[in-house]
Design an enzyme around this catalytic site. Structure first.
Site, mmCIF file in Angstrom:
data_model
loop_
_atom_site.group_PDB
_atom_site.id
_atom_site.type_symbol
_atom_site.label_atom_id
_atom_site.label_comp_id
_atom_site.label_asym_id
_atom_site.label_seq_id
_atom_site.Cartn_x
_atom_site.Cartn_y
_atom_site.Cartn_z
ATOM 1 N N ASP A 1 0.872 -1.181 0.000
ATOM 2 C CA ASP A 1 0.000 0.000 0.000
ATOM 3 C C ASP A 1 0.901 1.221 0.000
ATOM 4 O OD1 ASP A 1 -3.248 0.179 1.224
ATOM 5 O OD2 ASP A 1 -2.089 1.980 0.786
ATOM 6 N N ASN A 2 0.470 2.279 -0.696
ATOM 7 C CA ASN A 2 1.270 3.520 -0.676
ATOM 8 C C ASN A 2 0.692 4.538 0.295
ATOM 9 O OD1 ASN A 2 -0.981 4.429 -1.988
ATOM 10 N ND2 ASN A 2 0.078 5.269 -3.770
ATOM 11 N N ASN B 1 -4.594 6.481 0.518
ATOM 12 C CA ASN B 1 -5.957 6.615 1.055
ATOM 13 C C ASN B 1 -6.129 5.740 2.297
ATOM 14 O OD1 ASN B 1 -8.495 7.835 0.935
ATOM 15 N ND2 ASN B 1 -9.398 6.075 -0.107
ATOM 16 N N ASP C 1 4.603 2.231 -4.081
ATOM 17 C CA ASP C 1 3.619 2.761 -5.023
ATOM 18 C C ASP C 1 3.615 1.887 -6.274
ATOM 19 O OD1 ASP C 1 2.116 4.245 -6.854
ATOM 20 O OD2 ASP C 1 2.665 6.115 -5.856
ATOM 21 N N SER D 1 -16.571 -3.743 -10.248
ATOM 22 C CA SER D 1 -17.694 -3.011 -9.663
ATOM 23 C C SER D 1 -18.956 -3.197 -10.486
ATOM 24 C CB SER D 1 -17.315 -1.530 -9.633
ATOM 25 O OG SER D 1 -18.433 -0.746 -9.375
ATOM 26 N N TYR E 1 -13.342 6.611 -13.843
ATOM 27 C CA TYR E 1 -13.215 5.551 -12.834
ATOM 28 C C TYR E 1 -13.912 4.279 -13.328
ATOM 29 C CZ TYR E 1 -14.252 2.598 -8.852
ATOM 30 O OH TYR E 1 -14.381 1.510 -8.037
ATOM 31 N N LYS F 1 -12.459 0.203 -14.546
ATOM 32 C CA LYS F 1 -12.891 -1.149 -14.140
ATOM 33 C C LYS F 1 -13.176 -2.005 -15.380
ATOM 34 C CE LYS F 1 -12.241 -0.522 -9.874
ATOM 35 N NZ LYS F 1 -11.085 -1.151 -9.263
ATOM 36 N N PHE G 1 -21.222 -4.807 -5.364
ATOM 37 C CA PHE G 1 -22.313 -3.840 -5.358
ATOM 38 C C PHE G 1 -21.913 -2.741 -4.355
ATOM 39 C CE2 PHE G 1 -25.481 -5.014 -8.513
ATOM 40 C CZ PHE G 1 -24.748 -6.026 -9.097
ATOM 41 N N ASN G 2 -22.635 -2.464 -3.300
ATOM 42 C CA ASN G 2 -22.248 -1.320 -2.457
ATOM 43 C C ASN G 2 -21.747 -1.774 -1.084
ATOM 44 O OD1 ASN G 2 -24.262 -0.398 -4.546
ATOM 45 N ND2 ASN G 2 -23.518 1.547 -3.792
ATOM 46 N N ASN H 1 -19.707 8.336 -0.307
ATOM 47 C CA ASN H 1 -20.719 7.273 -0.236
ATOM 48 C C ASN H 1 -21.760 7.569 0.828
ATOM 49 O OD1 ASN H 1 -19.449 5.837 -2.263
ATOM 50 N ND2 ASN H 1 -18.128 4.738 -0.832
ATOM 51 N N ARG I 1 -30.093 0.636 -4.133
ATOM 52 C CA ARG I 1 -28.802 -0.035 -4.316
ATOM 53 C C ARG I 1 -28.779 -1.297 -3.465
ATOM 54 N NH1 ARG I 1 -29.012 3.348 -7.518
ATOM 55 N NH2 ARG I 1 -27.599 5.105 -7.941
HETATM 56 P P1 NAD Z 1 -9.662 2.259 -0.398
HETATM 57 O O1 NAD Z 1 -9.281 3.568 -1.007
HETATM 58 O O2 NAD Z 1 -10.126 2.245 1.002
HETATM 59 O O3 NAD Z 1 -8.451 1.225 -0.552
HETATM 60 C C1 NAD Z 1 -7.538 1.267 -1.617
HETATM 61 C C2 NAD Z 1 -6.139 1.182 -1.040
HETATM 62 O O4 NAD Z 1 -5.201 1.155 -2.106
HETATM 63 C C3 NAD Z 1 -5.765 2.374 -0.141
HETATM 64 O O5 NAD Z 1 -5.236 1.895 1.085
HETATM 65 C C4 NAD Z 1 -4.716 3.133 -0.940
HETATM 66 O O6 NAD Z 1 -3.779 3.764 -0.107
HETATM 67 C C5 NAD Z 1 -4.119 2.014 -1.779
HETATM 68 N N1 NAD Z 1 -3.533 2.465 -3.063
HETATM 69 C C6 NAD Z 1 -4.118 3.245 -3.996
HETATM 70 N N2 NAD Z 1 -3.263 3.440 -5.018
HETATM 71 C C7 NAD Z 1 -2.116 2.755 -4.734
HETATM 72 C C8 NAD Z 1 -0.877 2.580 -5.395
HETATM 73 N N3 NAD Z 1 -0.617 3.184 -6.557
HETATM 74 N N4 NAD Z 1 0.067 1.806 -4.809
HETATM 75 C C9 NAD Z 1 -0.164 1.198 -3.622
HETATM 76 N N5 NAD Z 1 -1.337 1.343 -2.945
HETATM 77 C C10 NAD Z 1 -2.293 2.119 -3.501
HETATM 78 O O7 NAD Z 1 -10.765 1.626 -1.370
HETATM 79 P P2 NAD Z 1 -11.766 0.406 -1.103
HETATM 80 O O8 NAD Z 1 -13.120 0.969 -0.888
HETATM 81 O O9 NAD Z 1 -11.195 -0.533 -0.145
HETATM 82 O O10 NAD Z 1 -11.774 -0.246 -2.559
HETATM 83 C C11 NAD Z 1 -10.902 -1.302 -2.915
HETATM 84 C C12 NAD Z 1 -11.121 -1.662 -4.369
HETATM 85 O O11 NAD Z 1 -12.490 -2.002 -4.572
HETATM 86 C C13 NAD Z 1 -10.807 -0.561 -5.357
HETATM 87 O O12 NAD Z 1 -10.226 -1.147 -6.503
HETATM 88 C C14 NAD Z 1 -12.161 0.001 -5.700
HETATM 89 O O13 NAD Z 1 -12.188 0.597 -6.975
HETATM 90 C C15 NAD Z 1 -13.018 -1.251 -5.642
HETATM 91 N N6 NAD Z 1 -14.433 -0.991 -5.385
HETATM 92 C C16 NAD Z 1 -14.792 -0.307 -4.260
HETATM 93 C C17 NAD Z 1 -16.131 -0.045 -4.019
HETATM 94 C C18 NAD Z 1 -16.550 0.761 -2.799
HETATM 95 O O14 NAD Z 1 -17.687 1.250 -2.773
HETATM 96 N N7 NAD Z 1 -15.739 0.902 -1.778
HETATM 97 C C19 NAD Z 1 -17.111 -0.507 -4.920
HETATM 98 C C20 NAD Z 1 -16.710 -1.229 -6.030
HETATM 99 C C21 NAD Z 1 -15.361 -1.476 -6.266
#
Ligand code: NAD
Length: 337
Positions: free
Chosen positions: A31-32, A35, A58, A125, A150, A154, A178-179, A199, A231
């Site tokens: 993880d970088n 977020n 990263d 997603s 975005y 996907k 889904f959500n 959200n 949803r």
């Molecule tokens: P999140 O932002 O909480 O987690 C993503 C993590 O990836 C973060 O900890 C961030 O620091 C890390 N990250 C981002 N870019 C990076 C990089 N370049 N190198 C290393 N680490 C990196 O998001 P989430 O809600 O846990 O979502 C996880 C996945 O699920 C994502 O791919 C998202 O698109 C997908 N998704 C999420 C939802 C939702 O509603 N949460 C719905 C559908 C799909």
């Protein structure tokens, strides 16, 4: 058995790390922290009693990805969560999204392609379906033109993985969420949105806590029973468990195709007003909200047909909306205390 979880300190990733460790997997998190925070590791340890390996890097840096796979050449499976996920931001800055969600994916696949065998799970997603014509939505519903960069990442991600698996030893599962809502019942880990939540559920819990004046309900004139958008809200712990099952399916070579796709939802749609009612029920608080015009790009309804996940993957969401809302509320109170 060593498993790489990219984005493993994020919302869904951290819950999945917990479930993987509970099942005996050795987890390496990449993880970088763009977020998330290293503090999440403490929550994971509090629940599982085990500290996963953490590599801060990263994934947009190709050399770092190459070095990672050289160092951890015994990784048997990859669950790829790392991505940027804010729809509005992706419209403002599409290249950031194509770099983070596509370039990083390519770099990982390039390393996996070198292996004799590789297992890959991708966070997709339900946005790929757009406004599907038929409810509930099956995996065979057509993928529609994405409404944001975005969403497009996907769709493109799914296509790249599908094409690469045809010519490599990579087996993959695409999971269309889904959500996702809620938090671990211990409230040791949960969702940590930066700034104003995008959200519904974190916005509700923050409003319930008094951090925000009121919730804006976008549209009460949709063709749904109460007029608000519908949803399929799935408890993040249920979602996390599906990843472990999907990974085991690949590791045990139970997959019937090189790429398989599964919807991960509850199969039940809930309207915005129903989610508000659920929050009020589990928190005992009245939630201030106002009705606003519809938001551009929002669809009327989306909920999953979960037959394939239930029957083929052997997974079913167990938690109710009230249970998920109660866990989200417990988490909000914990992080504000
Ligand atoms: P999140 O932002 O909480 O987690 C993503 C993590 O990836 C973060 O900890 C961030 O620091 C890390 N990250 C981002 N870019 C990076 C990089 N370049 N190198 C290393 N680490 C990196 O998001 P989430 O809600 O846990 O979502 C996880 C996945 O699920 C994502 O791919 C998202 O698109 C997908 N998704 C999420 C939802 C939702 O509603 N949460 C719905 C559908 C799909």
């Amino acid at each position: 058995m060593k498993v790489l979880v990219t984005g493993g300190l994020g919302f869904i990733g951290s819950h999945t790390v917990v479930e993987l460790q509970n099942e005996g997997f050795d987890v390496v998190i990449v993880d970088n922290l763009s977020n998330s925070s290293e503090e999440v590791l403490k929550g994971i340890v509090a629940i599982t009693g085990k500290l996963p390996i953490f590599e801060k890097l990263d994934l947009r840096d190709k050399k770092s990805v190459q070095d990672f796979f050289q160092k951890h050449n015994d990784v048997k499976g990859v669950i790829h969560f790392a991505a940027s996920k804010a729809v509005g931001e992706s419209v403002e800055n599409p290249l950031l999204y194509y770099e983070n969600n596509i370039a990083a994916l390519v770099y990982i696949l390039q390393e996996l392609e070198k292996k004799e065998e590789a297992n890959f799970i991708f966070s997709s997603s339900c946005t790929v379906y757009g406004q599907a014509e038929v409810m509930p939505i099956t995996e065979n519903a057509p993928v529609q033109t994405a409404m944001s960069p975005y969403g497009n990442t996907k769709q493109i991600g799914e296509e790249i993985i599908t094409e690469v698996t045809r010519v490599s030893n990579i087996n993959a599962i695409l999971l269309r969420y889904f959500n996702p809502i809620g938090s671990h019942p211990s409230a040791e880990i949960g969702e940590l949105p930066l700034g104003v939540p995008q959200n519904l559920v974190p916005f509700i819990t923050q409003t319930g806590f008094g951090l925000r004046k009121e919730l804006s309900v976008f549209g009460d004139d949709y063709p749904t029973p109460d007029g608000t958008a519908i949803r399929d809200y799935i408890h993040v712990v249920d979602l996390a468990k599906a990843h472990v099952i999907a990974l085991q399916r690949l590791l045990n070579k139970k997959n019937v195709e090189k790429v398989e796709t599964f919807n991960l939802g509850t199969g039940k749609g809930s309207s915005v007003l129903e989610v508000i009612k659920s929050f009020e029920k589990v928190s005992g608080k009245k939630l201030p909200y106002k009705i606003c015009p519809r938001r551009e790009g929002d669809i009327t309804e989306a909920y999953a047909n979960t037959d394939k996940a239930n029957n083929v993957l052997g997974w079913k969401a167990k938690s109710t909306l009230d249970e998920a809302m109660a866990s989200a509320w417990k988490w909000e109170q914990k992080i504000r205390s």
